[in-house]
Design a protein around this motif. Structure first.
Motif, mmCIF file in Angstrom:
data_model
loop_
_atom_site.group_PDB
_atom_site.id
_atom_site.type_symbol
_atom_site.label_atom_id
_atom_site.label_comp_id
_atom_site.label_asym_id
_atom_site.label_seq_id
_atom_site.Cartn_x
_atom_site.Cartn_y
_atom_site.Cartn_z
ATOM 1 N N HIS A 1 61.686 30.576 91.504
ATOM 2 C CA HIS A 1 61.090 30.111 90.243
ATOM 3 C C HIS A 1 61.134 28.597 90.012
ATOM 4 O O HIS A 1 60.397 28.099 89.170
ATOM 5 C CB HIS A 1 61.779 30.800 89.056
ATOM 6 C CG HIS A 1 61.482 32.260 88.991
ATOM 7 N ND1 HIS A 1 60.378 32.770 88.361
ATOM 8 C CD2 HIS A 1 62.153 33.328 89.498
ATOM 9 C CE1 HIS A 1 60.369 34.085 88.473
ATOM 10 N NE2 HIS A 1 61.435 34.452 89.155
ATOM 11 N N SER A 2 61.991 27.870 90.710
ATOM 12 C CA SER A 2 62.239 26.475 90.334
ATOM 13 C C SER A 2 61.009 25.577 90.452
ATOM 14 O O SER A 2 60.910 24.592 89.737
ATOM 15 C CB SER A 2 63.412 25.886 91.118
ATOM 16 O OG SER A 2 63.133 25.898 92.500
ATOM 17 N N ASP A 3 60.076 25.913 91.327
ATOM 18 C CA ASP A 3 58.868 25.093 91.449
ATOM 19 C C ASP A 3 57.807 25.451 90.415
ATOM 20 O O ASP A 3 56.814 24.757 90.273
ATOM 21 C CB ASP A 3 58.256 25.232 92.851
ATOM 22 C CG ASP A 3 59.076 24.513 93.906
ATOM 23 O OD1 ASP A 3 59.839 23.590 93.549
ATOM 24 O OD2 ASP A 3 58.963 24.884 95.088
ATOM 25 N N THR A 4 58.023 26.552 89.691
ATOM 26 C CA THR A 4 56.996 26.992 88.754
ATOM 27 C C THR A 4 57.490 27.072 87.314
ATOM 28 O O THR A 4 57.237 26.187 86.512
ATOM 29 C CB THR A 4 56.399 28.351 89.192
ATOM 30 O OG1 THR A 4 57.470 29.292 89.346
ATOM 31 C CG2 THR A 4 55.628 28.231 90.492
ATOM 32 N N ASP A 5 58.221 28.155 86.967
ATOM 33 C CA ASP A 5 58.427 28.424 85.543
ATOM 34 C C ASP A 5 59.866 28.421 85.051
ATOM 35 O O ASP A 5 60.093 28.456 83.843
ATOM 36 C CB ASP A 5 57.786 29.770 85.178
ATOM 37 C CG ASP A 5 58.360 30.937 85.981
ATOM 38 O OD1 ASP A 5 59.097 30.706 86.961
ATOM 39 O OD2 ASP A 5 58.056 32.093 85.631
#
Length: 148
Positions: A50-54
């Protein structure tokens, strides 16, 4: 709230991690917490997905200065690659109480902050990452526009 450091010993403000446009999942842990040790890999995976997105994960160890070596061991043992802060347990408990209005129950404890930095959920005990993902989906204000 003062009293937080990163693992290089540099003083950090918890508030600096909030409101970065992503959900922030705060995992309060201790190196000798059995559940934390058993489930740490799930949150490493969650952060990676998730860290690159939301969403991203922030760990907070309440091991304090006297158990910093054990906390470092926990991070190495579980290949924890999300950011982590360390503080005395009284500091972490004050953060929790100030944020939730409730007493701190133990580790692990999760705090979920919205992309704007507002506390949206607090839960003591193990929380499966799938439940966090479902919570984020249900509480995200961004609507996906489908082109037909």
């Amino acid at each position: 709230i003062k009293g937080f450091e990163d693992f290089t010993g540099k003083s950090q403000k918890f508030e600096d991690y909030l409101g970065k446009g992503k959900w922030l999942i705060v995992m309060v842990w201790a190196s000798d917490c059995h559940i934390c040790n058993r489930e740490a890999h799930q949150y490493v995976d969650f952060h990676m997905i998730h860290s690159d997105t939301d969403a991203s994960v922030l760990g907070i160890s309440l091991d304090g200065e006297n158990r910093k070596k054990e906390a470092v061991g926990f991070i190495k043992k579980h290949s924890v690659d999300f950011p982590n802060l360390i503080a005395e347990s009284s500091t972490v408990m004050a953060l929790y109480q100030n944020s939730t209005g409730q007493g701190f129950a133990g580790t692990p404890t999760f705090l979920i902050y919205s992309p704007k930095g507002e506390l949206k959920a607090a839960q003591a005990g193990a929380v499966p990452p799938e439940l966090i993902e479902d919570f984020i989906k249900k509480n995200s204000t961004e609507k996906v526009v489908k082109n037909n």
